[in-house]
Scaffold this motif. Structure first.
Motif, PDB file in Angstrom:
ATOM      1  N   VAL A  90       9.258  -0.333  -3.885  1.00  0.00           N
ATOM      2  CA  VAL A  90       8.703   0.229  -3.084  1.00  0.00           C
ATOM      3  C   VAL A  90       8.178   1.524  -3.559  1.00  0.00           C
ATOM      4  O   VAL A  90       7.729   2.990  -2.346  1.00  0.00           O
ATOM      5  CB  VAL A  90      10.651   0.601  -2.321  1.00  0.00           C
ATOM      6  CG1 VAL A  90      11.396  -0.481  -1.810  1.00  0.00           C
ATOM      7  CG2 VAL A  90      11.200   1.290  -3.460  1.00  0.00           C
ATOM      8  N   LYS A  95       8.667  -2.535   2.854  1.00  0.00           N
ATOM      9  CA  LYS A  95       8.575  -2.110   1.577  1.00  0.00           C
ATOM     10  C   LYS A  95       7.934  -0.675   0.934  1.00  0.00           C
ATOM     11  O   LYS A  95       8.995   0.236   0.888  1.00  0.00           O
ATOM     12  CB  LYS A  95       8.395  -3.121   0.050  1.00  0.00           C
ATOM     13  CG  LYS A  95       9.664  -4.257   0.168  1.00  0.00           C
ATOM     14  CD  LYS A  95       9.229  -4.741  -1.621  1.00  0.00           C
ATOM     15  CE  LYS A  95      10.752  -5.901  -1.715  1.00  0.00           C
ATOM     16  NZ  LYS A  95      12.067  -5.610  -1.922  1.00  0.00           N
ATOM     17  N   GLY A 152       9.268   4.549  -0.949  1.00  0.00           N
ATOM     18  CA  GLY A 152      10.005   4.326  -1.407  1.00  0.00           C
ATOM     19  C   GLY A 152      10.471   5.517  -0.766  1.00  0.00           C
ATOM     20  O   GLY A 152      11.917   6.048  -1.673  1.00  0.00           O
TER      21      GLY A 152
END
Length: 453
Positions: free
Chosen positions: A62, A286, A291
């Motif tokens: 991610v 992802k 992230g």
């Protein structure tokens, strides 16, 4: 606890008493001294004792721009000062509208609508529900089956597991799963179809399935270019185009699961674009928020969407946190960074560097296959290079390599069949990539040298 107990020890004890960890051997974890990650710095993770680890797995794929990126932090804080959450049920918010438009503009031609979710499994299951509902509204409710590639992983909720084809998961949960069909995966290293002269016979096996079951199939699911979780199985150029052509010929929908391969991982923004394929439904996630927050999207063509028009029809699917404003805000900031940092071009340049480094592994004993597509790669180890016989599972060769990497200051992960998977952040510099490869090469050589003759 006594006064001599360190904060790290306290947290480990508390964790082992209370936290249940996913995909982690239970007793091994309870007997281990797990890392306690407290923060990140660029492409490094830092534990509670101040040790730094190169994040060679991008925190499960991610992390795109590095940890603690100022622009993403600021976007998150700015949105939190406005509103943390509001539903998309029957209303919208500015970020949802803006992000959906930007994703459509980036996606393969023909993708027109965006539905936001929170996980890859949810994105895939929503795609399945979209496909089934499409056929119901088209007057073909018997089209309720799905076809996917051998070795596929599409998530681990029940519906996603049903269309997955990873043996260890499929066998264990079989009583809970719906029946699906599969066609051959593009696993060149272990292909028994082409005799080392690839003519995409693996893709052609889809035609055999659709010839037999096509009238009952709602959609074919495919991971474009790379089967991520099953060990970075890299398809030859043209594979996706062949699969798409067969699906179109038999009149079934094509679902492209780009959860692990989108956002520059394989070269272009989306992997489908390399083969010039426009799927009917596209799942992304992802790297969507760099992230920072859980956010995925199931995107669809106008034709699919229009089947839900009229007579009070609707998609009977959605979640409380779908399109959460915090997640959407950081996703928009992440897309800004793609432009600001020219990240697609940067990733393509770094893929050349990675290829140079990976070539060194081909000379290491017991390395059977090295494969790469963009900034996704894998090193597969075998007991016998000539016969390609795998190591006995109990040796845990890949696990030992990842553990040695951790001792050397790097976090990296393995897949089934003793395969090390390499998923660096796109923002990695050339020096950082070469450091990553050097650590992995050292760990691999040391573990291989320690194996019984």
């Amino acid at each position: 606890m006594d006064l001599e107990t360190t904060e790290t020890e306290r947290l480990r004890t508390l964790d082992q008493q209370r936290v249940w960890h996913p995909y982690t051997p239970t007793d091994a974890y309870l007997n281990a001294k797990p890392l306690v990650i407290t923060h990140g710095e660029g492409v490094y993770l830092v534990d509670s004792d101040g040790n730094r680890y190169l994040d060679a797995g991008s925190s499960l794929g991610v992390n795109i721009h590095g940890h603690q990126r100022r622009e993403l932090n600021e976007a998150l804080a700015a949105q939190a000062a406005k509103i943390a959450h509001t539903t998309l049920y029957g209303m919208t918010h500015p970020g949802a509208a803006e992000l959906a438009d930007r994703l459509v503009r980036l996606a393969p031609e023909g993708i027109d609508k965006v539905l936001f979710l929170e996980s890859g499994s949810s994105a895939v299951e929503t795609a399945m529900k979209m496909a089934y509902s499409y056929w119901v509204f088209k007057g073909s409710p018997q089209r309720n089956k799905f076809v996917s590639m051998g070795g596929a992983f599409h998530g681990d909720t029940i519906g996603a597991l049903s269309v997955g084809q990873m043996t260890i998961l499929k066998n264990f949960y079989q009583p809970l799963l719906r029946e699906t069909s599969s066609f051959a995966q593009p696993y060149a290293y272990r292909c028994g179809l082409c005799n080392n002269n690839c003519d995409l016979a693996c893709a052609d096996t889809l035609e055999e399935v659709l010839e037999r079951e096509g009238d009952e199939v709602a959609a074919v699911l495919v991971e474009p270019r790379v089967q991520n979780v099953s060990g970075m199985i890299v398809a030859r150029d043209g594979h996706l185009a062949r699969v798409a052509e067969i699906a179109r010929r038999y009149g079934v929908l094509l679902i492209a699961d780009e959860l692990g391969v989108g956002f520059g991982r394989t070269g272009p923004m989306f992997a489908c674009q390399a083969d010039g394929v426009s799927p009917d439904i596209l799942c992304v996630g992802k790297g969507l928020t760099g992230g920072y927050m859980p956010l995925t999207a199931t995107m669809a063509s106008a034709e699919v969407f229009d089947a839900f028009r009229g007579d009070g029809k609707m998609l009977l699917s959605g979640h409380t946190f779908s399109g959460n404003p915090l997640a959407v805000a950081v996703a928009l900031a992440s897309l800004d960074l793609f432009e600001k940092d020219d990240l697609i071009r940067h990733g393509q340049a770094q893929a050349v560097v990675l290829a140079e480094e990976l070539d060194k592994f081909r000379r290491v004993a017991h390395v059977g296959d090295v494969r790469q597509c963009g900034l996704l790669a894998a090193v597969e180890l075998v007991a016998d290079v000539e016969t390609r016989e795998p190591f006995p599972m109990e040796l845990g060769v890949a696990t030992r390599i990842t553990e040695r990497c951790r001792e050397l200051g790097m976090i990296i992960h393995s897949a089934p069949s003793d395969t090390i998977v390499i998923v660096p952040p796109l923002v990695m510099t050339e020096d950082e990539l070469r450091t990553m490869a050097r650590i992995l090469l050292q760990a691999t050589q040391e573990v291989v040298a320690s194996l019984p003759a």
